[in-house]
Structures are given as C-alpha cells and as structure tokens.
Design a protein around this motif. Sequence first.
Motif, short mmCIF file in Angstrom:
data_model
loop_
_atom_site.label_atom_id
_atom_site.label_comp_id
_atom_site.label_asym_id
_atom_site.label_seq_id
_atom_site.Cartn_x
_atom_site.Cartn_y
_atom_site.Cartn_z
N LYS A 146 -7.23 22.00 7.70
CA LYS A 146 -6.08 22.91 7.73
C LYS A 146 -4.84 22.19 8.28
N ILE A 147 -3.68 22.68 7.86
CA ILE A 147 -2.41 22.25 8.46
C ILE A 147 -2.14 23.15 9.66
N ALA A 148 -1.92 22.56 10.82
CA ALA A 148 -1.73 23.34 12.04
C ALA A 148 -0.42 24.13 11.99
N PRO A 149 -0.35 25.26 12.70
CA PRO A 149 0.86 26.09 12.69
C PRO A 149 1.99 25.54 13.54
N MET B 219 -10.63 20.94 11.03
CA MET B 219 -9.80 19.77 11.26
C MET B 219 -8.35 20.20 11.07
N TRP B 220 -7.52 19.99 12.09
CA TRP B 220 -6.12 20.45 12.06
C TRP B 220 -5.18 19.25 12.05
N TRP B 221 -4.16 19.35 11.22
CA TRP B 221 -3.13 18.29 11.17
C TRP B 221 -1.80 18.93 11.54
N SER B 222 -1.29 18.56 12.70
CA SER B 222 0.02 19.06 13.15
C SER B 222 1.08 18.08 12.66
N VAL B 223 1.79 18.46 11.61
CA VAL B 223 2.74 17.56 10.96
C VAL B 223 4.12 17.70 11.61
N ALA C 296 -0.66 19.11 -0.63
CA ALA C 296 -1.40 17.98 -1.19
C ALA C 296 -2.22 17.28 -0.10
N LEU C 297 -1.64 17.17 1.10
CA LEU C 297 -2.37 16.56 2.22
C LEU C 297 -3.62 17.37 2.54
N GLN C 298 -3.47 18.68 2.63
CA GLN C 298 -4.61 19.54 2.97
C GLN C 298 -5.71 19.45 1.91
N ALA C 299 -5.33 19.48 0.64
CA ALA C 299 -6.31 19.42 -0.44
C ALA C 299 -7.05 18.09 -0.45
N TRP C 300 -6.32 17.02 -0.21
CA TRP C 300 -6.95 15.69 -0.17
C TRP C 300 -7.91 15.57 1.01
N MET C 301 -7.50 16.05 2.19
CA MET C 301 -8.38 16.05 3.36
C MET C 301 -9.67 16.77 3.06
N GLN C 302 -9.55 17.96 2.45
CA GLN C 302 -10.73 18.78 2.18
C GLN C 302 -11.67 18.09 1.19
N GLU C 303 -11.11 17.50 0.15
CA GLU C 303 -11.95 16.83 -0.85
C GLU C 303 -12.69 15.64 -0.26
N LEU C 304 -11.98 14.82 0.52
CA LEU C 304 -12.61 13.65 1.12
C LEU C 304 -13.67 14.06 2.13
N LEU D 189 0.83 -1.21 0.00
CA LEU D 189 0.00 0.00 0.00
C LEU D 189 0.86 1.26 0.00
N ASN D 190 1.93 1.25 0.78
CA ASN D 190 2.80 2.43 0.86
C ASN D 190 3.51 2.72 -0.46
N ASN D 191 3.75 1.68 -1.23
CA ASN D 191 4.47 1.85 -2.49
C ASN D 191 3.55 2.07 -3.69
N ASP D 192 2.28 2.12 -3.43
CA ASP D 192 1.31 2.35 -4.50
C ASP D 192 1.25 3.85 -4.79
N PRO D 193 1.71 4.30 -5.97
CA PRO D 193 1.72 5.75 -6.27
C PRO D 193 0.35 6.39 -6.18
N ALA D 194 -0.69 5.64 -6.45
CA ALA D 194 -2.04 6.20 -6.41
C ALA D 194 -2.49 6.52 -4.99
N ARG D 195 -1.76 6.01 -4.00
CA ARG D 195 -2.14 6.23 -2.60
C ARG D 195 -1.18 7.18 -1.89
N GLN D 196 -0.31 7.85 -2.62
CA GLN D 196 0.70 8.70 -2.00
C GLN D 196 0.37 10.19 -2.17
N LEU D 197 0.71 10.95 -1.14
CA LEU D 197 0.60 12.42 -1.17
C LEU D 197 1.96 12.98 -0.82
N LYS D 198 2.37 13.99 -1.58
CA LYS D 198 3.67 14.60 -1.33
C LYS D 198 3.49 16.05 -0.92
N GLY D 199 3.88 16.37 0.30
CA GLY D 199 3.81 17.74 0.78
C GLY D 199 2.50 18.04 1.51
N THR D 200 2.57 19.05 2.39
CA THR D 200 1.40 19.38 3.20
C THR D 200 0.28 20.03 2.38
#
Length: 566
Positions: free
Chosen positions: A345-348, A369-373, A312-320, A299-310
């Motif tokens: 949102k990505i937390a500060p 929804m906040w994600w503290s990375v 992309a993470l934020q946009a995917w969270m919002q869409e889902l 699963l981790n090596n599946d390109p269709a399941r990967q997000l690069k950068g915060t």
Amino acid sequence: MTTETIASDNSAPARQQTAIDAVADAYTDTLIRLNPSFATELGLPGHETEYPDFSPAGHEEFAAAAREALAALDGLEPVDDVDAVTLDAMRERLGLQLEIHESGWDAADLNNIASPSQDIRAIFDLMPTDTADQWDHIAGRAHNVPAAIDGYIESLRSAMQDGKVAAARQVSIVIEQATKHAADDGFFANLTAGATTADGPLPPELQSKLDAGTAAARVAYARLAGFLESELLPVAPAKDAVGRSRYALASRSFLGATVDLEETYAWGVQELDRLIAEQERVAGEIRPGATIEEAKEILNNDPARQLKGTDALQAWMQELSDKAVAELAGVHFEIPDVMKTLECKIAPTDEGGIYYTGPSEDFSRPGRMWWSVPAGEDTFTTWAETTTVYHEGVPGHHLQVATATYRRELLNKWRRSVCWTSGHGEGWALYAEKLMQELGYLKDPGDHMGMLDMQRMRAARVVFDIGVHLELEVPERWGSGTWTPENGFDFLRANLPISEGQLKFEFTRYLGWPGQAPSYKVGQRLWEQIRAELESRPGFDLKAFHTKALNIGSVGLDTLKRALLG
C-alpha cells in the motif's frame, strides 16, 4: 540454552502452558490494558477508542508492570527449551526497559519518526474504515487525542525540568509535523473529508461526531506545536551527539546484544569499502568501464525499469511480492496459506520511509507493506527498489513477523506479539536481501546493484551513527577530524541512494534516534555469524535453520545466539 523444538505446522498440539508462559501472558495482558493502541496493532477488539497514558504517571505504570513481571519470574525454572528462551528474553528486555526508565530519557522521547507525536497520529492508519461502527471508533479515538497529547506534553515538561531535552533539530521538525497535522489540509482534515463506507456517506450524527473529534485533534496538535516552540525549543541543546553513555544504552536496546562500539565502527568502515568495491565490479557488468554513478544513470534511463506514479508503484510492489511468496513457499521456507496474503500500500502520509505492519492475531487484517512517498515525488525505478520489497515482505519482515504471530501452538503471547528487537528484525530483513541474491533472485546486474546500494546505505549508517554520536575520527577516505552532523550529511549524500527529501528525513532520523539505524547492518552481521557457526557443524540444513530461527520469534540477538548455538 539449546535450540527449541519446532512444530512443523500450526495444527500441531499446543504446548501445555508453563508457569513462565503464565507470567509472560499476564504481562502481555497488562501491556494491552496500559497501551490500548497496542491492542489495535494486534487487531484485538475492545480498546478501539483509547490511548495509553503518555504522562509521567503512565511511564511509571509501565515500569511497575515490568518490575512485577520480573519479580514473578524469580525462582521459576524452565521446563523445556521454549521456557528457557522466554526467561532469557524477558529478563533481558524488561531489565533494559527499567534501565532506560531510570535514566529518565523515556519521558523526553521526541524525534522525527518514532516518538509519541507520530504514534498518536499513526494508529489511525491501522483502523479499518469499512463500516459506520468502525468510523465511530475512529471518531472516538480522535476525541481522545487531546488527552494523549496533554499527557505527552506533561512528560516532556517533566523531563525538561530534569535537564533532559531532545536536540533542537528534533524539536523543530516535530513542530513542523504537528503544525501540518493541525492544518486545514492536514491528516485530520483529510480524514474527515474522506469518511465514507461501502454504503455511502456516514450518517449525519456520526459525521458530526467525527468532525468534532478531528477538530479537537487538530487543536491538540496545534497546542503541542505551541508548547514545543515556546517552552522546549528555547532550552533544547544545539548539539545532536548524545554521548557514549546514552548511546551504549540505546545500542543495547535496539540490538538485544552488547557490542564493542569502536570495533563495530571499524568494521562498518571496512564493510562500506567492501561494498563500494563490489558495486564497482557490478558497474562493469552493466557497461564495461562504467563508474558506479554512470551505471546507475544507465539504469535510471532504462524505460523498462521506470515506474510513473504511485499507482504504478503500488501495482509493481504487489506483483513482485506475490511472485516471491509463490516461489519461495514450500521450497526455501515454510509459509502457511494464511500467511501468503501481503498487501502492498501507499501510506497516507508523505514523510518518507518504507515500513511494514504485521497481521492481526487472527490474520483477518493481513500484513502490509507501506510506502510513504515524499511530496512531489512520482517517478520510481524498479532496479533500486526490488530488494526493498524482499526486505519488507518475503523473506523479510512479513515472513518473520507473521511466523511469530502464527505459531500460537509454540509461543506464548509475549513471544508472539510483544517481543520485538530491531537488530533481530531489521538484521533478518537485511539478511533476507542478501539471501535473495544467494537464491538467484538478483542475477540481473541492475537488481544486484540495487541490493548493494541498500547494503551500502546500511553500512554507511553504522559509520555515521556511531561516529557522530560518539564524535569519533573520520576515516581518511571521507575527510579528516571528528564527525559532526555537517560533514556527516555530506558523507550520507555520497553513500545513500535516495532523493533529497528522503536524505534530509533520514539524516534527521539518525541524529534523533541514536543506535537504531546501525541495528540493521550490525544485526545482519550477528545473524550471519550465527549461521556461519552452525554451517561449520555436521548436518547443517539451510531451510531447517531458517525454520528454527524464525519460530523463536524476535528476541534479542544475544538471546538468539544462546538459543541456536547452545
């Protein structure tokens, strides 16, 4: 106690205020006066620059308010089922608050995630920054950070003199956090540097005020770090385990229910075994014969399941999140239009963790929804995080918290905005994760594996948290002897699907915040037990059950059980 009558929408006529409602509302007004940060959380104007009194005198004021409210409730009789729940919940919550105050541990409150050191800084995350006036509020509150820190130091020193000090591990991590906030590149320095409005830079006088305020805040956090290092750390106990008496009190606080700790521990061990077996089955769906670890690697090596950068993470969270709201509204849940906005949102900060903050009372500030990375992490996998979006958003925390905020025609101010019980809230969010599988949203084996990973993590926390703090026997599958932080860390590493940085953060959190982590899974268990009992009765309807339960608000789980089962 019987189930409350539930209004179908917010246009329904409000209940006439009762004497019990009046006590609850008056107590809420007192809390807002004593805790101006709470007003900011609710989006209420008039307290934007203030802090609560974190000194021993401040703690006593909160206790006196609880005593006064309980005394005002004496002799009052409920006029309806709504009143009955309020009376039950206030007596349970406020009575327990006084028990904790009398124990003296409220003044010693210090850990890596949810103590005044974090709260004093974190309130800035909820303050808007669109206008010069709003920046003026931030500057004003920054100027008040030193007094807040000094009050906190006074309480810690007083508790220390009474022999109550957090474990050295917690003191050390808060020293690191406070030092970071005081640094040239810390939160307050960055806050000053990033101060702009839609119209451009701040006026010079306001920028100077902000600079002076944040400089004072940095000095205050440096002072806190110095106190912790020079006075508290030398007397802080090396032992992390808090023992049965303190743990039982904490467990009741987070659950709003009294549970048999040994039975709950044994159930946690069994539940962990069950979830691992289910993961092994799903791993075979991902690739026949694969182990759990091998399936995750696929699963981790599946390109269709990967997000690069915060970003992309934020946009995917919002869409889902938006998709879940759109598809669940009106079909499986009642979600009024005003509740359909949820900002991801990505937390500060970079301290780790994912969390939700509720909407303001008028919904002008939506739920978030906040994600503290953690620092240095920039790769994320969708299979591992899908269930987290449902947990924090819809049908999880956002649906739960926003519903209580919205139901002003049914619930008094205390029920809507004040009463929050972790076992109820986090238990609902875990129940929501499992429900999304039930509703067909986790049919993909990868997403299903992610949900099982999160459930497994929560079951492991039951075993670790109760086991370490009560120093119980280690299950044969995981070793021998009694639990210690050291063998507990290895156990968590084997069961928590998170990065090394997150693992260290969570490990420290469980040791410093006893009883909180198990409240998720134990809360889910109690929610599912209530549903199972109702399902055994004629005429059960799942959507109606959810509506009734959510409209009660976040009460203790014993109160919820009495309200729903009668």
